[in-house]
Structures are given as structure tokens and as C-alpha cells.
Design a protein around this motif. Structure first.
Motif, short mmCIF file in Angstrom:
data_model
loop_
_atom_site.label_atom_id
_atom_site.label_comp_id
_atom_site.label_asym_id
_atom_site.label_seq_id
_atom_site.Cartn_x
_atom_site.Cartn_y
_atom_site.Cartn_z
N CYS A 132 58.58 33.47 52.36
CA CYS A 132 58.42 32.70 53.71
C CYS A 132 56.94 31.84 54.11
N GLY A 133 57.11 31.23 54.88
CA GLY A 133 55.85 30.57 55.47
C GLY A 133 56.34 29.28 56.14
N GLU A 134 55.69 28.91 57.12
CA GLU A 134 55.97 27.84 57.85
C GLU A 134 55.82 26.55 56.95
N ASN A 135 56.51 25.23 57.32
CA ASN A 135 56.48 24.24 56.79
C ASN A 135 54.97 23.81 56.63
N GLY A 136 54.83 23.29 55.24
CA GLY A 136 53.41 23.17 54.73
C GLY A 136 52.84 24.44 54.17
N ALA A 137 53.38 25.36 54.10
CA ALA A 137 52.75 26.64 53.73
C ALA A 137 52.63 26.75 52.16
#
Length: 495
Positions: A38-43
Motif C-alpha cells: 500500500c501507499g499513496e500515489n508517488g510512494a
């Protein structure tokens, strides 16, 4: 090292001009486990996938498979090592057939060294049957629905002798039925000791399907949790570094009709009648193939409209193309951002101002300085993860590309904004930001029409929902009547 580890990512970094996309990332994948990332966009998720797939070589660190250090020079070497990837952005070739795409570069040959057509079709049917996909092997990919194209990608990956399969947002284009089939396949992989990396912004899927979950943020590894030992709030906190703020629902619609359509008929829909109001967020729901996208593509002139009438704020209009739609005050954010929403070889700034060049004019001429100032403003508003708006938009992650398309239409500021899958491939934090932007538009009086396959999204953002089934409107729910069961009944044509 534990004996059941299949893959170890050891201090991997990947650096691009102006950005450290991965920063000493380390974690491991066990044999036969479903490991969510998981992670935000750009992670750094997409960059990590490309390292695993052999598309990028790490600038620092290395990979281990079964305890042995490996270095992939290309995709073929990764596949030989047992790693297969199902990408979010489909890698299929439109003018080739289903069978040619599934068995590209690995077609069965006859004794003369030519492609064995009968065997190719047989293997294709066998591969499709495994995932309950009913397609003619000779059918061109360009004639296949987006949902079935995603299933073809999965079939393609399964034809390799994979020991680890990576799924990048696999359900973004799938119906609930197809998602169920995919999850059953993943359980089969587990039983055969095949490992799965599952990347999705749909957190409910992660809790349903995964054994462990790892979080990336700004290219760094944050941590790994056993899925049963964590919850959605903890994951969101790890991903965005703060608690997610969800605005309370508040309606802004008036009784003024912004858009009225009467008896619309087109290639995939007929007898469509509805009204959308000033300041309303009108949700359009339905299963894949229901005709939602086709209806609105015809309304904005992207596809042919056979018959019917369109009225914008009391004035009947004839729209033959998207330019005329804009002139009538209608904006359209398409589902397929790569093909229709962006100029991939141009900068972020150029894409943002492409719908309203006047915003960057000075004394009648286009000003680079103004262009960058406007783009920078929307980069901050939508939190687009990039160090520079001069960067090519094609180099952004899928979710950040979606934000650029959204920025373009915010700059145009239409009276009616149609958004098709507005948060497809967008992380949980950015979803919240986009919902907030949609509410701000509604508050200003913009009529927002949101086409979405994501039921929780439809229920959260809509003032009212219209549901389509088999090219017809099958039902409508006011806010007080909206629930998943009612929408699914209309979607299935049961109500």
C-alpha cells in the motif's frame, strides 16, 4: 534466512532526475503468501514493480530469490526467474488477437517451425477457461471490453511458469463477478505455493485477500503488518502520516435543471431520459457494459448519437464533438486517461492548460511563466507528486496522471463536469482530496456527474444515483434511499 522466503528486497534504491523514487527499501515475500503493498500515489509502488519485472535496475541494493542474489537485465530474465506481472495500465496490443496477445513471443510451433494455429487456439481457450473468460481466441483486443482485457492480462501472466505473480490494481476495471473469480484464482495460487504481491488502493480488498501488508511512503519502506493484526485506520495512518479527514455530507443542489436528456439512443444504449441539477453530484452506477460511459461519450460528441435531444440550462443544443461540448459548458474527464485525457509526451504544465490556453496568455501571447504558475497552483491544490511541473506527464504514476486530467478540467471551469471513474488508480488520501474538490465545485453551482464502478464511492459522494443495466436506465435512488443492495439490484436488472 527463513526457509520459506521466496523473494527478498534488500536496500533497493532507484533514482531519477530530481526524485528518489525508492530509498533503501527492504522487505520479504514468503512462499505461497498474498503480500499486499500500500501507499499513496508517488510512494514508489510502480517503481518497485518495474524493478521486480526487470524493467529497471536498482541504483543501490539488490534482490534475492530463494536466498540467491539476482540481477535482471530485462523482463525475460525476470520471467525466467519466475516473476510475472499483471500491470494496471494494460500492455496489450489492440490490433492483435486475444491468442496473439496471450502467447506473444511464446507461440507453439509445428515441425516446420511455423506457428501452429490450432494448438495456439487450443491453449488460448484452455488459459481462458481457467479464469472463466469466454472469448473467441481470434477476436482483436481492440474489440474486447476493458474488463475482459484485464482478464486477458491475467491469462497472459499465467501462461508463464511463475512462482511469484504481481497484481497492480487488478480489479480497477473488473466487475464484482470477475473480482470474485480473481480472488478464487489467488487462493489457488496460495495452495500451489505461488506467492502473490497484491497492490490496490481498495483497502477492503487488502483485508479480504492478503496475509501481510507492507506500506511505502515517499519511496521509503514504512513497515509490514500481519493483516489480521491491523485495521484500515492504522494502514491509512501509515500511508499518509495523518488521520484521514472525511467531510460530512452536505447538499448544494438547486431546483434549476443544468442538463436534460430526452430519448437518447446510441450504439450501446437507448431511450435514456434524465435531468441533472445545478450544484448536484449525480452518480451513475451499473456493471461493466451497462452503457454508462457510452451514453456520456455520445452526450459530449465523442461517439455518435443516433437520436434524442440534449438541453443545457434550458437551451437545446447539438453537439458533434468535444470542442462543441466545451463551448456548451460541458467538460468530460474520460475513463481512459492515457488514450483520451493526456498528451503523454508533453509536460504536466502543458497538459493542465491544454483545455484553457487563455489562462496562460499575457498580452495575447502564451507565456511560459504564466503556464508554470497556473500548473504549480493546481499541483499544490491536488497534491500532484512531482518535483517539477515541466516533467513529462507520461513519467507520472497512474494516480498522479489522473490528478493532472482533473486539474485541466478545474481550469476550464465548466457548468457541467462529467467525470468517468474519477478516482480510478488514486490512493485513499487523494480520493478524499478529489471528493472535496467535487464538493467545492458543487457548492459553486457546477453540476457534477460521476460515473463510477466503486459502490462505496457512489454512496459517499452522490446526492442522487441513476443506475443503468443493458443500455437502459434501470433505477434511481435519492440520497435517503441509497444503499449497496438497492443499487446492485438495479445493476443486475432485478428491481
Amino acid at each position: 534466512m527463513e526457509n520459506n522466503l521466496f523473494l527478498e528486497v534488500c536496500g533497493v534504491s532507484k533514482i531519477f532526475p530530481g526524485i528518489r523514487a525508492l530509498d533503501k527499501v527492504s522487505f520479504d515475500i514468503r512462499e505461497g503468501e498474498v503480500h499486499a503493498i500500500c501507499g499513496e500515489n508517488g510512494a514508489g509502488k510502480s517503481t518497485l514493480i518495474n524493478v521486480l519485472a526487470g524493467n529497471y535496475r536498482p541504483d543501490e541494493g539488490y534482490l534475492k530469490i530463494k536466498g540467491d542474489r539476482v540481477a535482471f537485465a530485462n523482463q525475460s530474465e525476470a520471467i525466467e526467474a519466475g516473476i510475472a506481472v499483471v500491470y494496471q495500465e494494460r500492455s496489450l496490443v489492440g490490433n492483435l488477437s486475444v491468442e496473439e496477445n496471450i502467447f506473444a513471443d511464446k507461440e507453439p510451433l509445428n515441425r516446420f517451425g511455423f506457428i501452429d494455429g490450432k494448438e495456439l487456439s487450443r491453449r488460448t481457450k484452455e488459459a481462458c477457461q481457467k479464469i472463466k473468460l469466454d472469448l473467441n481466441p481470434k477476436m482483436l483486443i481492440q474489440d474486447v471490453s476493458p474488463a475482459d482485457q484485464q482478464m486477458v492480462e491475467i491469462a497472459k501472466a499465467m501462461t508463464t511458469d511463475c512462482k511469484l505473480i504481481v497484481f497492480d490494481e487488478p480489479t480497477a476495471a473488473l466487475t464484482d463477478r470477475e473480482t470474485k473469480v480473481l480472488f478464487e484464482l489467488i487462493q489457488e495460487f496460495k495452495s500451489k505455493k505461488i506467492s502473490v504481491i497484491y497492490i490496490s488502493h481498495r483497502l477492503e480488498e487488502i483485508f479480504e485477500i492478503s496475509d501481510r501488508v507492507s506500506v511505502l511512503k515517499d519511496g521509503k519502506y514504512i513497515g509490514t503488518k500481519n493483516t489480521v493484526d491491523t485495521n484500515m485506520d492504522q494502514l491509512i495512518q501509515m500511508m499518509i502520516g495523518r488521520d484521514l479527514v472525511i467531510d460530512a455530507y452536505k447538499p448544494y443542489y438547486t431546483d434549476k435543471v443544468a442538463l436534460k436528456v430526452e430519448n437518447l439512443c446510441g450504439a450501446r444504449f437507448e431511450n435514456i431520459n434524465f435531468e441533472a441539477y445545478e450544484g448536484e453530484i449525480l452518480g451513475f452506477s451499473g456493471l461493466a457494459g451497462a452503457g454508462r460511459t457510452e451514453t456520456f461519450r455520445a452526450i459530449v460528441g465523442a461517439d455518435r448519437l443516433y437520436s434524442g435531444e440534449i438541453t443545457v440550462y434550458g437551451k437545446k443544443v447539438k453537439i458533434h464533438n468535444t470542442t462543441e461540448a466545451i463551448q456548451c459548458g460541458i467538460g468530460y474527464l474520460p475513463e481512459d486517461r492515457k488514450e483520451e485525457g493526456l498528451f503523454l509526451e508533453q509536460s504536466i504544465a502543458s497538459n493542465i492548460i491544454s483545455g484553457n490556453m487563455n489562462a496562460a496568455e499575457k498580452n495575447g501571447f502564451l507565456s511560459d511563466k504564466m503556464e508554470f504558475e497556473v500548473a504549480e497552483k493546481y499541483r499544490e491544490i491536488l497534491n500532484i507528486a512531482t518535483p517539477d511541473v515541466k516533467k513529462l506527464v507520461g513519467e507520472l504514476s497512474g494516480g498522479n496522471q489522473q490528478k493532472v486530467v482533473f486539474a485541466k478540467w478545474l481550469l476550464v471551469n465548466p457548468k457541467i463536469l462529467i467525470v468517468d471513474e474519477p478516482t480510478k488508480g488514486v490512493d485513499v488520501g487523494s480520493k478524499s482530496e478529489i471528493y472535496r474538490i467535487m464538493r467545492k465545485l458543487a457548492k459553486k453551482g457546477t453540476c457534477v456527474i460521476a460515473i463510477s464502478s466503486d459502490l462505496p464511492e457512489i454512496l459517499q459522494i452522490s446526492d442522487r444515483v441513476i443506475v443503468m443495466h443493458a443500455g437502459h436506465i434501470s433505477g434511481e435512488c435519492k440520497r435517503s434511499e441509497m444503499n449497496e443492495e438497492a443499487i446492485m439490484r438495479y445493476s443486475s436488472g432485478l428491481a
